[in-house]
Write an enzyme that holds these catalytic residues in place. Structure first.
Site, PDB file in Angstrom:
ATOM      1  N   TYR A  28      -4.670  -4.326  -5.817  1.00  0.00           N
ATOM      2  CA  TYR A  28      -4.772  -4.336  -7.283  1.00  0.00           C
ATOM      3  C   TYR A  28      -6.130  -3.837  -7.764  1.00  0.00           C
ATOM      4  CZ  TYR A  28      -0.459  -6.920  -7.965  1.00  0.00           C
ATOM      5  OH  TYR A  28       0.843  -7.293  -8.012  1.00  0.00           O
ATOM      6  N   LYS A  52      -0.976 -11.911   5.812  1.00  0.00           N
ATOM      7  CA  LYS A  52      -0.297 -11.058   6.802  1.00  0.00           C
ATOM      8  C   LYS A  52      -1.326 -10.640   7.849  1.00  0.00           C
ATOM      9  CE  LYS A  52       3.141  -9.133   7.175  1.00  0.00           C
ATOM     10  NZ  LYS A  52       4.271  -9.487   8.090  1.00  0.00           N
ATOM     11  N   ASP A  67       5.601 -13.532   5.415  1.00  0.00           N
ATOM     12  CA  ASP A  67       7.066 -13.359   5.445  1.00  0.00           C
ATOM     13  C   ASP A  67       7.780 -14.671   5.777  1.00  0.00           C
ATOM     14  OD1 ASP A  67       5.893 -11.223   7.788  1.00  0.00           O
ATOM     15  OD2 ASP A  67       6.765 -13.093   8.461  1.00  0.00           O
ATOM     16  N   ASP A  98       1.341 -12.484  -6.134  1.00  0.00           N
ATOM     17  CA  ASP A  98       2.222 -11.984  -7.195  1.00  0.00           C
ATOM     18  C   ASP A  98       3.679 -12.231  -6.802  1.00  0.00           C
ATOM     19  OD1 ASP A  98       2.883 -10.789  -9.539  1.00  0.00           O
ATOM     20  OD2 ASP A  98       2.219  -8.781  -9.007  1.00  0.00           O
TER      21      ASP A  98
END
Ligand code: NAP
Length: 406
Positions: A151, A218, A268, A292
């Site tokens: 972002y 991640k 995930d 988000d």
């Protein structure tokens, strides 16, 4: 007319007068509808708690389409100055074109004011429709880093001269051979940015007697960015809160109730676990993009984006902008149809942040009772058996009536 006073910030704390000036942006699309509803409820709650003794002096500031029509600027400097001067504000959603045109005004506001923590509490109101069997188990607060990650706006277009130059440099210097028609985005994750966000999450957990802080990342794939976020999180907890937190690695049996448990999970599997055993999660600390996705996915479990509030906060300087988490839903603009709960609850978060917690609690009670009464806006009505659909403004009136009875 009452001119009000400014909220100030001293020794790390907000100093809130009884008549604070609070800037607001109405927002684009459905913004005016939900803003009218939210301000009715916020003012109603303050009046019920303190009669004339306390009152917010609202100050409209412009951004988005309304700003462009009046000033030919999407985000006038006056608006940024007002949020700096008055410290605490609230906003409706703003339009962002996809793939072209102006940069996101929301992202710009967050970056210009360095509102580094996006805070999104997710809680269930009894009776709200949910796709899961036990939505009451979803009780989390997401702390999303708000200024870095993909972002940051560091993107280069496919085929542009500077993109080709960067690709050449990457190939020559690092041996990274990337397809020549690639667009490039840069994902900065700093220790400074991670530390201050994770610190805010831990402080919140300690202050509100929450059980755990989970670092969601991640790091298995993006080792030096997301993996580092995880490692810095554990280090910070050990160094800054050695007696008040405990890492999962040091737990034998049940974690001690006196300490906040620090753990982590890969993004995930987090999405799966948040559905299958949400009770295992409490405060979540994560980076911008994960945050988000996560906050919208969690909102779906408690009735959708129309129900989830949000805040963008710089705890170090005392700046905060509270906002609905959904967008402008342009197809419903001006129809007095959508659910105003997200912005109303953002208003409640703002009151809590200002130390006017009685009014915040009253608003939550009003919403709880209004939903239990099964007269709700279309988004909830279409999923609730036996519910009656009412307009946005009527829903807000109903929340006010319930608050009066409380
Ligand atoms: P959106 O405006 O959030 O709308 C997507 C769908 O979510 C709507 O069609 C509606 O679903 C549902 N929805 C949203 N708000 C609702 C409410 N208050 N009550 C009930 N249902 C609600 O997302 P979008 O269509 O992707 O984005 C539209 C514009 O908003 C874009 O320009 C985007 O950039 C901007 N945006 C702004 C913000 C922000 O200002 N913070 C955040 C996100 C997006 P149904 O159609 O199923 O009824």
């Amino acid at each position: 007319m009452d001119s009000g006073e400014k909220i100030s910030f001293s020794e790390g704390k907000l100093v809130v007068p009884d008549r604070p000036i609070v800037p607001y942006i109405e927002g684009d699309g459905i913004g005016p509808d939900i803003w009218r509803a939210a301000v009715m409820v916020i003012d109603g709650a303050i009046k019920k708690c303190w009669q004339e003794r306390r009152q917010i002096i609202w100050k409209e500031v412009l951004a988005g389409e309304k700003a462009f029509k009046q000033t030919e600027q999407w985000l006038p400097q006056d608006t940024l100055d007002a949020f700096r001067e008055f410290r605490v504000g609230i906003k409706g959603p703003l339009t962002t074109p996809v793939g072209k045109g102006i940069r996101s005004l929301n992202v710009t506001l967050r970056q210009k004011l360095d509102l580094y923590a996006c805070v999104r509490p997710i809680r269930y109101f009894k009776g709200a429709p949910s796709p899961v069997k036990e939505p009451q188990k979803v009780e989390m607060v997401v702390f999303r880093e708000n200024t870095e990650d993909v972002y940051a706006g560091l993107e280069l277009e496919s085929g542009a001269e500077e993109t080709l130059a960067l690709l050449h440099h990457l190939s020559e210097t690092y041996g990274w051979h990337i397809r020549s028609d690639s667009a490039i985005g840069i994902k900065p994750i700093s220790k400074t940015g991670s530390d201050r966000l994770i610190r805010a999450a831990i402080e919140f957990a300690l202050e509100h007697q929450r059980r755990s802080v989970t670092l969601v990342h991640k790091g298995n794939i993006q080792k030096f960015t997301e993996g580092a976020f995880r490692n810095w999180g554990y280090e910070l907890a050990k160094e800054a809160y050695p007696d008040r937190t405990i890492s999962w690695e040091d737990v034998e049996g049940t974690p001690p109730a006196s300490k906040v448990l620090i753990k982590d999970t890969i993004a995930d599997i987090f999405f799966q676990q948040a559905l299958t055993r949400p009770e295992d999660f409490d405060v979540i600390a994560t980076m911008n993009l994960n945050g988000d996705y996560i906050s919208d996915a969690l909102a779906a479990q408690v009735g959708g984006v129309g129900m989830a509030p949000g805040a963008n906060i710089n705890y170090q300087k005392g700046y905060a902008i509270f906002e609905a988490t959904h967008g402008t839903a342009p197809k419903y603009a001006g129809l007095d149809k959508v659910n105003p709960t997200s912005l109303i609850l953002s208003g409640a978060m703002m009151l809590d942040h200002m130390g006017w917690s009685e009014a915040a609690i009253l608003i939550e009670k009003g919403i709880e009772k209004a939903i239990a009464g099964k007269k709700v806006t279309y988004d909830l009505a279409r999923l609730m058996e036996g519910a009656e659909e009412i307009p946005c403004s009527r829903f807000a009136e109903q929340v006010c009536e319930q608050m009066e009875l409380a």
